[in-house]
Design an enzyme around this catalytic site. Sequence first.
Site, short mmCIF file in Angstrom:
data_model
loop_
_atom_site.label_atom_id
_atom_site.label_comp_id
_atom_site.label_asym_id
_atom_site.label_seq_id
_atom_site.Cartn_x
_atom_site.Cartn_y
_atom_site.Cartn_z
N SER A 155 -9.72 2.01 2.82
CA SER A 155 -8.87 2.75 1.92
C SER A 155 -7.82 1.90 1.21
O SER A 155 -7.20 2.37 0.26
CB SER A 155 -8.14 3.87 2.70
OG SER A 155 -7.29 3.31 3.67
N SER A 210 -9.82 -0.17 7.12
CA SER A 210 -9.25 -0.09 5.76
C SER A 210 -8.55 -1.34 5.25
O SER A 210 -8.23 -1.41 4.07
CB SER A 210 -8.29 1.09 5.67
OG SER A 210 -9.02 2.27 5.51
N LYS A 245 0.84 -1.20 0.00
CA LYS A 245 0.00 0.00 0.00
C LYS A 245 0.88 1.25 0.00
O LYS A 245 1.88 1.30 0.72
CB LYS A 245 -0.91 -0.02 1.23
CG LYS A 245 -1.93 1.12 1.27
CD LYS A 245 -2.86 0.99 2.48
CE LYS A 245 -3.90 2.09 2.52
NZ LYS A 245 -4.82 1.96 3.69
N1 GLN Z 1 -13.04 4.49 6.16
C1 GLN Z 1 -12.50 4.96 7.41
C2 GLN Z 1 -12.08 6.40 7.26
O1 GLN Z 1 -12.30 6.93 6.23
C3 GLN Z 1 -11.35 4.11 7.82
C4 GLN Z 1 -10.12 4.40 7.04
C5 GLN Z 1 -8.94 3.57 7.46
O2 GLN Z 1 -9.06 2.56 8.14
N2 GLN Z 1 -7.77 4.05 7.11
O3 GLN Z 1 -11.55 7.00 8.14
#
Ligand code: GLN
Length: 488
Positions: free
Chosen positions: A156, A180, A81
């Site tokens: 994400s 994410s 990532k």
């Molecule tokens: N979707 C959540 C956010 O937007 C979690 C994102 C993540 O785990 N990095 O904050």
Amino acid sequence: MGDDLFRLTVHEAAHLLARREVSSRELTAAVLDRLQGVEGQLNAFVTLTPELALEQARQADERLARGEDVTPLTGIPAAIKDVICTLGVRTTCGSRMLENFVPPYDATVIVRLKRAGLVMVGKTNMDEFAMGSSGENSYFGPTRNPWDRERVPGGSSSGSAAAVAADACLYALGSDTGGSIRQPAALCGIVGLKPTYGRVSRYGLVAFASSLDQIGPMTKDVTDAALVLQAIAGHDPNDSTSAPVEVPDYAAGLVPDVKGLRIGVPREYMGEGVEEGVRQAVTDAIERLAEMGAEVDWEASLPSTPYALACYYIIAPSEASANLARYDGVKYGYSYTEGASMWENMERTRQFGFGAEVKRRIMLGTYALSAGYYDAYYLKAQKVRTLIRREFESAFQRYDVLLTPVSPTPAFRLGEKLEDPLQMYLSDVFTIPVNIAGLPAISVPCGFSQGLPVGLQVIGRPFDEATVLRVAYAYEQAAGWRHRRPPL
Ligand code: GLN
């Protein structure tokens, strides 16, 4: 078999490599070919590193030939990532702000993977600074779901999930602040593990919300998740929040046995808002584990669950607003220089360098931390955080694991939730409480709804990834979903 090498799991490939039936160069070439073939449909990568991969494969083959320092990951092609720093390979965080940022050092997880014999095929696409649940917040365009290219892969860690599901790598790393790793794993039909907070070093992970962020494996099956976790877990003097807790042999603990295991199903996670097909798949999975001898309590309860999302959307943006203050156009990253003053340059740098969602989070966090509001928002959220953590603690006195859906719905359409941040935030209602409490949890495929993958979440006690993996493994072996592949 040569043509289909990219379909292998890590443990299958490791066997062939160890017996020298294939070389890492052959395997890597097959994966790079596959990657080139599907990437145009998916946009799972921000940066491809084929020359580096082939060079690392050559080195891995030498190690395999000598039979020295060989681990299950030696010579296995992986994707990382793009929020994890890689020495000499640009690391964008899906943002214009870091479009040309080339880190002068490796994250600890990369140092460890290199020691284990990493072959890196590229850096994966993601929501900007890991803020999002669909992959659509990337400066580099959205990633598509391999099961249905009109749908999002989740986020994400959108690119990591899509790449693993599409066999464009054998495993990937993601990061999980509120879901994410697990949510995109669920939406793409792969396995994703968020380790206990402190299990894996965050050194070299670009910070979003430092009290919640964790790096973890995204893999084709549970055995691979155990192998990758093994390689990256453990204390690191460079990260003061990494815990000096012993790391067990995860693969050795993978026995398909759940007899007498106490499972709690918190009813707050099975009610309103859960799509019917998701509820059915998750219920069937839990019944399956009951048939295998687990003791299931369907009436477990975590009453503060409804407050977790609100609590997260104070704490995470507050920490983000502080962490993202460093992007000022002076030290590194995108820099606007046409302004009349230093202040104007700094303002414009942030105006043009960040996307809409990142700015929304910075504003939310700055507001929540400002004098006069701090007590009403930030302090209150910290108290709710303590309550949520205590509820999990008391649940784990009665249960060995908790089982829930990962996401309330299967993959949604591209664009469907873009105009409505609250709907987007609701994608993570079942994953966020786990980050708030710092617990380990996995997403394991448990069937389909409307032809799209559904994930079962297994939540465990702090530092008890071993039990989480064992339950997921036992279910995976009994259910066999892993053999269904997306139509690419
Ligand atoms: N979707 C959540 C956010 O937007 C979690 C994102 C993540 O785990 N990095 O904050």
